[in-house]
Design a protein around this motif. Sequence first.
Motif, short mmCIF file in Angstrom:
data_model
loop_
_atom_site.label_atom_id
_atom_site.label_comp_id
_atom_site.label_asym_id
_atom_site.label_seq_id
_atom_site.Cartn_x
_atom_site.Cartn_y
_atom_site.Cartn_z
N ARG A 1 0.73 -1.23 0.04
CA ARG A 1 0.08 0.08 -0.05
C ARG A 1 0.80 1.26 -0.06
N TYR B 1 3.89 6.42 -5.57
CA TYR B 1 4.07 7.00 -6.77
C TYR B 1 3.15 8.18 -7.06
N GLN C 1 2.53 1.58 -3.56
CA GLN C 1 1.63 2.29 -4.52
C GLN C 1 1.41 3.81 -4.19
N TRP D 1 3.32 -6.84 -10.67
CA TRP D 1 4.00 -5.93 -9.93
C TRP D 1 4.38 -6.32 -8.70
N GLU E 1 9.44 5.96 -3.32
CA GLU E 1 9.75 4.35 -3.33
C GLU E 1 11.00 4.28 -2.68
#
Length: 253
Positions: A129, A135, A132, A169, A143
């Motif tokens: 989570r 990004y 994601q 991914w 990241e």
Amino acid sequence: MSEWDSECPDCRGSGWSLVSRDGTEAVVSCPRCGAEDRRDQLLRRASIPDRYVSKDFRAYHPDPKFPTQLEALTNSILFAENYPQVHRGLLFSGPCGVGKTHLAVAVLKNLVLEKQVSARFVDETELLRRLQYSYGPDSPETEREVLRPLYSADLLVWDDLGAGRPTEWVAETIRTILNYRYTRRKQIVLTTNLPLKSAGGSYPESLGREQNLAERIGTPLYSRIMEMCEVVELRGHDARTGLHKASLDAQKV
């Protein structure tokens, strides 16, 4: 009670100690306080969830009906005692509520407190989570910032391996992190609720043909984990639902 009873016996809370070197006295930073400060910092950086902060070896009570729980506790203690002279990490495998995360955190805390090892706890679902979200344009962390502690920690505790939705991914993210630690011989402790390679055998038939860990993360990574870790299987009843049942029974009395 003396005013010093709650303070360091070496420096009396000042942070400095008087030592003798070659017949000359010198003032140095208190080694006892320095070690305690470092342990506190390492524990904070380990990111142990609040629910598990109090978990240690003494707080784990194996169910005598299930010998694997005592064996798992013994293996965990031996791992911590022998670290860093250990060749493989640990993979705690078993159904929900048998103490896998408890023992993984206990190992982490013991190594931080006893050997000042830099360690990091990560829950797979929460990690994915955060990655994601990183990004997005409004993310407070990149990241790289999310992943850096997972690469640098001497010990990584990865909770609930295989819990993430099995997309390419997700698989690639997990492979990247674990491969990095594999190639650099950095120790890892994993937990998983999934059956390992076979859906039968050690798991009840009532679970049906659920996806096993090898299928979930891919055979190459599974093979690598088998090389990295000793499998520690736990069996038993779900302690969480047991607590709920005991509470309901008490209300009926």
